[in-house]
Design an enzyme around this catalytic site. Structure first.
Site, PDB file in Angstrom:
ATOM      1  N   ASP A  98      50.035  35.572  45.812  1.00  0.00           N
ATOM      2  CA  ASP A  98      49.346  36.850  45.638  1.00  0.00           C
ATOM      3  C   ASP A  98      50.031  37.868  46.543  1.00  0.00           C
ATOM      4  O   ASP A  98      50.211  37.621  47.734  1.00  0.00           O
ATOM      5  CB  ASP A  98      47.874  36.695  46.046  1.00  0.00           C
ATOM      6  CG  ASP A  98      46.941  37.442  45.127  1.00  0.00           C
ATOM      7  OD1 ASP A  98      47.189  38.643  44.901  1.00  0.00           O
ATOM      8  OD2 ASP A  98      45.955  36.843  44.650  1.00  0.00           O
ATOM      9  N   ASP A 199      48.469  42.388  43.301  1.00  0.00           N
ATOM     10  CA  ASP A 199      47.096  42.875  43.415  1.00  0.00           C
ATOM     11  C   ASP A 199      47.031  44.396  43.232  1.00  0.00           C
ATOM     12  O   ASP A 199      47.862  45.124  43.803  1.00  0.00           O
ATOM     13  CB  ASP A 199      46.588  42.509  44.818  1.00  0.00           C
ATOM     14  CG  ASP A 199      45.114  42.770  45.009  1.00  0.00           C
ATOM     15  OD1 ASP A 199      44.312  42.066  44.391  1.00  0.00           O
ATOM     16  OD2 ASP A 199      44.764  43.670  45.803  1.00  0.00           O
ATOM     17  N   GLU A 252      48.004  43.096  38.413  1.00  0.00           N
ATOM     18  CA  GLU A 252      46.606  43.388  38.088  1.00  0.00           C
ATOM     19  C   GLU A 252      46.500  44.870  37.754  1.00  0.00           C
ATOM     20  O   GLU A 252      46.880  45.721  38.557  1.00  0.00           O
ATOM     21  CB  GLU A 252      45.714  43.045  39.277  1.00  0.00           C
ATOM     22  CG  GLU A 252      44.240  43.134  38.929  1.00  0.00           C
ATOM     23  CD  GLU A 252      43.346  43.178  40.156  1.00  0.00           C
ATOM     24  OE1 GLU A 252      42.180  42.806  40.037  1.00  0.00           O
ATOM     25  OE2 GLU A 252      43.818  43.599  41.228  1.00  0.00           O
ATOM     26  N   HIS A 321      38.841  35.070  40.286  1.00  0.00           N
ATOM     27  CA  HIS A 321      37.950  35.047  41.449  1.00  0.00           C
ATOM     28  C   HIS A 321      37.082  36.306  41.558  1.00  0.00           C
ATOM     29  O   HIS A 321      36.290  36.418  42.486  1.00  0.00           O
ATOM     30  CB  HIS A 321      38.797  34.892  42.717  1.00  0.00           C
ATOM     31  CG  HIS A 321      39.706  36.070  42.925  1.00  0.00           C
ATOM     32  ND1 HIS A 321      40.756  36.364  42.078  1.00  0.00           N
ATOM     33  CD2 HIS A 321      39.690  37.057  43.845  1.00  0.00           C
ATOM     34  CE1 HIS A 321      41.339  37.472  42.481  1.00  0.00           C
ATOM     35  NE2 HIS A 321      40.721  37.926  43.543  1.00  0.00           N
ATOM     36  N   ASP A 322      37.262  37.267  40.635  1.00  0.00           N
ATOM     37  CA  ASP A 322      36.444  38.489  40.651  1.00  0.00           C
ATOM     38  C   ASP A 322      35.437  38.526  39.500  1.00  0.00           C
ATOM     39  O   ASP A 322      34.610  39.439  39.429  1.00  0.00           O
ATOM     40  CB  ASP A 322      37.338  39.732  40.496  1.00  0.00           C
ATOM     41  CG  ASP A 322      38.263  39.962  41.671  1.00  0.00           C
ATOM     42  OD1 ASP A 322      37.933  39.550  42.799  1.00  0.00           O
ATOM     43  OD2 ASP A 322      39.334  40.572  41.460  1.00  0.00           O
TER      44      ASP A 322
HETATM   45  O1  TEU Z   1      40.851  43.409  42.696  1.00  0.00           O
HETATM   46  C1  TEU Z   1      40.984  44.774  42.355  1.00  0.00           C
HETATM   47  C2  TEU Z   1      39.968  45.213  41.419  1.00  0.00           C
HETATM   48  O2  TEU Z   1      40.274  45.910  40.467  1.00  0.00           O
HETATM   49  C3  TEU Z   1      38.614  44.736  41.750  1.00  0.00           C
HETATM   50  O3  TEU Z   1      38.109  45.572  42.723  1.00  0.00           O
HETATM   51  C4  TEU Z   1      37.737  44.729  40.627  1.00  0.00           C
HETATM   52  O4  TEU Z   1      37.507  46.028  40.172  1.00  0.00           O
HETATM   53  C5  TEU Z   1      36.460  44.126  41.112  1.00  0.00           C
HETATM   54  O5  TEU Z   1      36.769  43.006  41.910  1.00  0.00           O
HETATM   55  C6  TEU Z   1      35.656  43.655  39.953  1.00  0.00           C
HETATM   56  O6  TEU Z   1      34.497  43.148  40.468  1.00  0.00           O
HETATM   57  C7  TEU Z   1      41.782  42.888  43.567  1.00  0.00           C
HETATM   58  C8  TEU Z   1      41.411  41.478  43.947  1.00  0.00           C
HETATM   59  O7  TEU Z   1      41.452  40.669  42.802  1.00  0.00           O
HETATM   60  C9  TEU Z   1      40.066  41.497  44.611  1.00  0.00           C
HETATM   61  O8  TEU Z   1      39.609  40.221  44.916  1.00  0.00           O
HETATM   62  C10 TEU Z   1      40.207  42.329  45.871  1.00  0.00           C
HETATM   63  O9  TEU Z   1      38.956  42.491  46.462  1.00  0.00           O
HETATM   64  C11 TEU Z   1      40.790  43.706  45.585  1.00  0.00           C
HETATM   65  O10 TEU Z   1      41.926  43.661  44.734  1.00  0.00           O
HETATM   66  C12 TEU Z   1      41.260  44.347  46.863  1.00  0.00           C
HETATM   67  O11 TEU Z   1      42.409  43.695  47.332  1.00  0.00           O
END
Ligand code: TEU
Length: 556
Positions: A98, A199, A252, A321-322
């Site tokens: 990542d 990310d 992403e 994971h989100d």
């Molecule tokens: O996620 C970015 C992102 O777009 C997220 O904020 C998304 O909108 C949200 O998680 C949806 O619930 C990335 C990573 O995947 C996330 O885990 C991190 O918190 C974020 O970047 C900041 O680095």
């Protein structure tokens, strides 16, 4: 067939703190990952994406990095990491890391130097003095709610943070930042990794800091999403580092249009290989994930079709994971848990693109069973819950919104077996294990031919062995509120049709779309079905998924 490895491989995302603990501290680690490589190999995956392993104060679970060129001691050592790369390689499995370079942790030494105006770090971050009466420099609001600006007493200025206040944004207008990050990429590529998951890559370059328009939900995004300056950075990274190492990237890309996606991934432009867009996971959102509306398979099909036909190659994913667990989100994790979990295996492995399985998805893990906000760890959930409280939303309604959308839904520890600690840890896990681990776990499924896991293995193999599923065009056939039917066609190969009943109701086999199903065993062949059926009459049963292949054209 002449496809690059990342088009033929199935990817598997590991969220390391929740995957496998080896030393009883309740926190997953690298030796734990190494101990599970045989399980991953038996699933047929070709590349692991590791969520951040770098030292981090954990304001955002490792997405706030304090040192890009080290391993957090909770996960192990650089030697452990090298061992992982080598042991995975011995099983034909690549590793991608990542890469979180929109921001660092405020505990990163660059930020500590920057706030004290120590050169060359003074302009590594985005500092501004603020307004005449001490107000923030602009009206932007961040991804985790609230202003994107934090006052820093040391420097006597505000700094920008699109995420948590402990995640200050790097200043990508400064060429020294690009040079530093290029060195970070080389550091890991020299250790034998195959590339990066990048990310929030689309937000890197802030063209201006003018006030944003619209409601206070990521207000200001028009000044930093997919800007010309971003394309230049991506091309520089590709030219200077990624191409010389022949490295792969998946970025992403939240809130991008298909046109923007094409620009980011068009091979002739030399930017990213793939992107993760979010459109297909937001079919049941009004406005944001906190405002749900009923799911419609027709709308999912419409959105998928735009991307399937719009990009030369897709990153396919239903969980990470989100995101909530797909079997709880679009599926039915109660009455049709088994069948709906398997349906998503069919969807993931038969669309056109590179599939990404998120840990636990292959055993049908569900959303968490927490009962109060106190049990949650996620910074986004906690901030949002508090903010909803401030605007007067009553507790039960707030909790309902967080429950179905919290990122912790996907972050509970991997359920390996039915023992105490679910085979994840002998200690107290950092986040509570879902109580359903006694029923949903890897060991219970490993040798059971009817399990979700066995079905995933079968679908991974099916995709690998089918030129049509690997390379064929995507053609939408039919969709309604419940059904999705699409076809894959590849010249010289038998076409494949995929039938998905995404509902709790039987769907009659009426209409031209049903013909290949009705002909199974005569003019067509059933390649896979999550019910085990091979002949179809009358109706598709609830959550039934079927893959049907046309007869090979007889040679003339
Ligand atoms: O996620 C970015 C992102 O777009 C997220 O904020 C998304 O909108 C949200 O998680 C949806 O619930 C990335 C990573 O995947 C996330 O885990 C991190 O918190 C974020 O970047 C900041 O680095």
């Amino acid at each position: 067939m002449n496809l690059p490895w990342w088009k033929t491989s199935v990817f598997y995302q590991i969220y390391p703190r929740s995957f496998q603990d080896s030393n009883g501290d309740g926190f997953g680690d690298i030796p734990g990952i190494i101990s599970r490589l045989d399980e991953l190999a038996s699933l047929g995956v070709g590349c692991l994406w590791l969520s951040p392993l770098y030292p981090s104060p954990d304001a955002d679970n490792g997405y706030d990095i304090a040192d890009y060129c080290a391993i957090d001691p909770r996960y192990g050592t650089l030697d452990d990491f090298d061992e992982l790369v080598s042991q995975a390689g011995a099983r034909g499995i690549r590793i991608i890391m990542d890469l979180v370079v929109n921001h660092t942790s405020d505990e990163h030494r660059w930020f500590q130097a920057s706030r004290a105006r120590v050169d060359p770090y003074t302009d590594y971050y985005i500092w501004r003095p603020g307004g005449p009466s001490g107000e923030p420099p602009n009206n932007w609001t961040g991804f985790f709610m609230g202003s994107t600006w934090e006052w820093d007493d040391v420097r006597g200025e505000f700094y920008l943070h699109l995420f948590d206040k402990k995640q200050p944004d790097l200043n990508w207008h400064n060429p020294a930042v690009l040079a530093e990050i290029e060195d970070v990429l080389r550091f890991w590529l020299d250790r034998g990794i195959a590339g990066f998951r990048c990310d929030v890559i689309t937000c890197l370059f802030k063209t201006s800091l003018d006030d944003g328009k619209g409601l206070p939900i990521v207000r200001g995004i028009e000044h930093y999403k997919t800007q010309p300056g971003l394309h230049e950075i991506l091309r520089a990274l590709r030219r200077d580092v990624l191409d010389p190492y022949n490295a792969f990237t998946v970025g992403e890309a939240a809130m991008v249009t298909v046109e923007e996606g094409r620009e980011l991934t068009d091979p002739s432009r030399g930017e990213l290989d793939l992107i993760f867009y979010f459109d297909h996971l937001e079919v049941d959102h009004i406005f944001s994930k906190y405002g749900p509306k009923p799911f419609s398979a027709k709308e999912l099909m419409r959105r998928l079709t735009v991307w399937q036909q719009g990009l030369h190659w897709n990153a396919l994913y239903l969980e990470n994971h989100d995101q909530p667990r797909i079997v709880s989100h679009y599926g039915n994790d109660q009455a049709y848990w088994l069948r709906s979990a398997k349906l998503f295996a069919v969807m993931l492995m038969t669309l056109r693109g590179s599939p990404f399985i998120y840990q636990g998805q292959e055993i049908g893990m569900t959303n968490f069973d927490f009962t109060s906000i106190d049990e949650l760890n996620d910074v986004e959930s906690r901030n949002t819950y508090a903010m909803f409280g401030r605007i007067g939303i009553p507790k039960p309604a707030r909790w309902a919104m967080i429950r179905q959308s919290s990122r912790d839904n996907a972050r509970t520890p991997m359920q390996w077996d039915a023992s105490d600690g679910a085979g994840f840890s002998t200690g107290t896990p950092w986040l509570r294990i879902n109580r359903n681990y006694q029923f949903i776990n890897y060991a219970a499924q490993e040798h059971n031919p009817d399990s979700v896991l066995s079905f995933y293995r079968q679908m991974v193999r099916l995709r690998a062995d089918s030129p049509t599923l690997l390379e064929g065009d995507f053609i939408p056939v039919f969709a309604n509120r419940a059904l999705m039917v699409f076809r894959r066609e590849f010249s010289g190969e038998p076409a494949v049709t995929v039938f998905l009943n995404m509902s709790n109701h039987a769907q009659p086999l009426s209409g031209p779309w049903a013909t290949p199903l009705l002909q199974c065993g005569t003019a067509t062949t059933c390649l896979a079905a999550n019910t085990g059926r091979t002949k179809f009459t009358g109706a598709l049963v609830p959550w039934e998924a079927v893959v049907v292949q046309d007869a090979v054209e007889p040679e003339s």
